[in-house]
Design an enzyme around this catalytic site. Structure first.
Site, PDB file in Angstrom:
ATOM      1  N   ARG A  51     127.549  22.471  61.125  1.00 28.88           N
ATOM      2  CA  ARG A  51     128.793  22.800  60.431  1.00 28.88           C
ATOM      3  C   ARG A  51     129.896  23.309  61.343  1.00 28.88           C
ATOM      4  O   ARG A  51     131.041  22.862  61.259  1.00 28.88           O
ATOM      5  CB  ARG A  51     128.580  23.897  59.376  1.00 28.88           C
ATOM      6  CG  ARG A  51     128.138  23.417  58.041  1.00 28.88           C
ATOM      7  CD  ARG A  51     127.213  24.439  57.459  1.00 28.88           C
ATOM      8  NE  ARG A  51     126.045  24.503  58.305  1.00 28.88           N
ATOM      9  CZ  ARG A  51     125.014  23.651  58.198  1.00 28.88           C
ATOM     10  NH1 ARG A  51     125.003  22.750  57.264  1.00 28.88           N
ATOM     11  NH2 ARG A  51     123.983  23.718  59.033  1.00 28.88           N
ATOM     12  N   THR A  52     129.563  24.280  62.197  1.00 31.65           N
ATOM     13  CA  THR A  52     130.627  24.929  62.968  1.00 31.65           C
ATOM     14  C   THR A  52     131.280  23.918  63.906  1.00 31.65           C
ATOM     15  O   THR A  52     132.506  23.793  63.950  1.00 31.65           O
ATOM     16  CB  THR A  52     130.051  26.125  63.749  1.00 31.65           C
ATOM     17  OG1 THR A  52     129.342  26.951  62.831  1.00 31.65           O
ATOM     18  CG2 THR A  52     131.151  26.930  64.407  1.00 31.65           C
ATOM     19  N   LYS A  80     122.053  22.296  86.142  1.00 32.98           N
ATOM     20  CA  LYS A  80     121.968  22.307  87.617  1.00 32.98           C
ATOM     21  C   LYS A  80     122.140  23.717  88.161  1.00 32.98           C
ATOM     22  O   LYS A  80     122.193  23.911  89.375  1.00 32.98           O
ATOM     23  CB  LYS A  80     123.077  21.415  88.205  1.00 32.98           C
ATOM     24  CG  LYS A  80     123.011  19.973  87.773  1.00 32.98           C
ATOM     25  CD  LYS A  80     124.215  19.235  88.343  1.00 32.98           C
ATOM     26  CE  LYS A  80     124.465  17.939  87.616  1.00 32.98           C
ATOM     27  NZ  LYS A  80     125.830  17.448  87.844  1.00 32.98           N
ATOM     28  N   ARG A 101     130.086  28.254  71.471  1.00 30.98           N
ATOM     29  CA  ARG A 101     128.889  28.899  70.905  1.00 30.98           C
ATOM     30  C   ARG A 101     127.886  29.069  72.040  1.00 30.98           C
ATOM     31  O   ARG A 101     127.680  28.139  72.833  1.00 30.98           O
ATOM     32  CB  ARG A 101     128.269  28.062  69.786  1.00 30.98           C
ATOM     33  CG  ARG A 101     126.898  28.613  69.364  1.00 30.98           C
ATOM     34  CD  ARG A 101     126.351  27.943  68.138  1.00 30.98           C
ATOM     35  NE  ARG A 101     127.101  28.353  66.951  1.00 30.98           N
ATOM     36  CZ  ARG A 101     126.727  28.032  65.714  1.00 30.98           C
ATOM     37  NH1 ARG A 101     125.642  27.313  65.507  1.00 30.98           N
ATOM     38  NH2 ARG A 101     127.443  28.430  64.683  1.00 30.98           N
ATOM     39  N   HIS A 129     130.132  36.092  64.417  1.00 33.25           N
ATOM     40  CA  HIS A 129     130.509  34.707  64.094  1.00 33.25           C
ATOM     41  C   HIS A 129     131.806  34.813  63.286  1.00 33.25           C
ATOM     42  O   HIS A 129     131.828  34.582  62.085  1.00 33.25           O
ATOM     43  CB  HIS A 129     129.372  34.075  63.280  1.00 33.25           C
ATOM     44  CG  HIS A 129     129.422  32.573  63.162  1.00 33.25           C
ATOM     45  ND1 HIS A 129     130.491  31.807  63.567  1.00 33.25           N
ATOM     46  CD2 HIS A 129     128.509  31.695  62.666  1.00 33.25           C
ATOM     47  CE1 HIS A 129     130.241  30.533  63.331  1.00 33.25           C
ATOM     48  NE2 HIS A 129     129.036  30.440  62.788  1.00 33.25           N
TER      49      HIS A 129
HETATM   50  N1   CP Z   1     127.059  28.283  59.499  1.00 32.61           N
HETATM   51  C1   CP Z   1     126.775  27.799  60.738  1.00 32.61           C
HETATM   52  O1   CP Z   1     127.074  28.427  61.761  1.00 32.61           O
HETATM   53  O2   CP Z   1     126.156  26.589  60.717  1.00 32.61           O
HETATM   54  P1   CP Z   1     125.808  25.722  62.021  1.00 32.61           P
HETATM   55  O3   CP Z   1     124.766  26.515  62.805  1.00 32.61           O
HETATM   56  O4   CP Z   1     125.303  24.420  61.519  1.00 32.61           O
HETATM   57  O5   CP Z   1     127.061  25.612  62.827  1.00 32.61           O
END
Ligand code: CP
Length: 301
Positions: A51-52, A80, A101, A129
């Site tokens: 999603r993110t 590496k 991320r 987040h």
């Molecule tokens: N909600 C969320 O962070 O989903 P993903 O890990 O799929 O990005």
């Protein structure tokens, strides 16, 4: 917000949060606004995501910018031995904005200190987040008509679940009452309980899903398998909570069930058809909210 990194939800004031939600509503009404045709955005995902990453990339495309990056650090020079510092220094020479991320807590802050361009934290370990929180707030405001004085149940892995940590801090602007529902192995960390105490926020801790008739928002979370050092402990707690449709029978009409997703087993399929289930629409709201965040950081709105 212009040119500022977004690392923690505490980087935004109450007014700035409300401004993002207003912009998100504008993008939901009109999602194709090519304001960034001269820009490149890098999405660096050192940890898996559906999603993110995809909602960020949809947002970037709808804003007319181009995307570079990777969805798996195994395809980058990290394998590496390149350091995060060098990776960020390089990418900030290529892109106008970085979305990252990373599994390490604090990595997003560190990246923002190395980067020439703003960095958006798309999740750093069990820490924060913030863009998920802004889309959660958008979903809450949209369904409840307000963010003020709501009763919010947070259920599941409150120890490792970064989304509940960010959401708790953001809701502190709006006089919430929290019910933290978790077994002791996954209870809300003391630092967040202390935060509630300092802010005068009412909260209750319980180990079963009871008192649900008082809830406005039921925020379910997945047990974060990848953050357990002991696999046996994960096996012991993984199915602690399973929300079934019948458990919503005596709940308030305005109740909405949220979940940052992915779900594993904590929401039964029979909940999906209930009008109180909002998690798929919540994920869609991520596109509009991320368009709002990007546009405001780039100084376009
Ligand atoms: N909600 C969320 O962070 O989903 P993903 O890990 O799929 O990005």
């Amino acid at each position: 917000m212009k040119n500022r990194s977004l690392i923690s939800i505490t980087d935004y004031s109450r007014e700035e949060i409300l401004r993002i939600l207003e912009l998100a509503a504008d993008f939901e009404a009109n999602p194709n606004q090519p304001l960034m045709t001269d820009k490149v955005v890098a999405t660096l995902f050192f940890e898996p995501s559906t999603r993110t990453r995809l909602s960020f990339e949809t947002a970037i495309n709808r804003l007319g910018a181009r995307v570079i990056g990777f969805s798996d650090s195994a395809s980058s020079s990290t394998t590496k031995g390149e350091t995060l510092k060098d990776t960020i220094k390089m990418v900030s020479n290529y892109a106008d904005l970085i979305v990252m991320r990373h599994p390490l807590e604090g990595s997003a802050r560190y990246a923002s200190e190395q980067s020439r361009v703003p960095v958006i934290n798309a999740g750093d370990g069990a820490n924060q987040h913030p863009t998920q929180t802004l889309l959660d707030l958008y979903s809450i405001k949209k369904t409840q008509g307000t963010l003020e004085n709501l009763t919010i149940f947070m259920v599941g892995d409150l120890k490792y679940g970064r989304t509940v940590h960010s959401l708790l801090m953001a809701m502190s602007h709006f006089n919430p009452t929290f019910y933290f529902v978790a077994p002791k192995e996954m209870s809300m960390p003391k630092e967040y309980l202390r935060f509630c105490q300092q802010k005068g926020i009412k909260y209750y801790e319980q180990s079963d899903i009871s008192n649900l008739e008082t809830a406005d928002i039921l925020y379910m979370t997945r047990v974060q398998k990848e953050r357990f050092s002991d696999p046996m402990e994960y096996e012991r707690v993984k199915n602690t909570y399973v929300l079934r449709n019948s458990m919503l029978d005596n709940t308030k009409d305005n109740l909405k069930v949220l979940h940052p997703l992915p779900r594993v087993n904590e929401i039964a399929d029979d909940v999906d058809a209930n009008t109180k289930a909002y998690y798929f629409k919540q994920a869609e709201n991520g596109v509009y909210t991320r368009m709002a965040i990007i546009a405001s950081i780039m100084g376009l709105k």
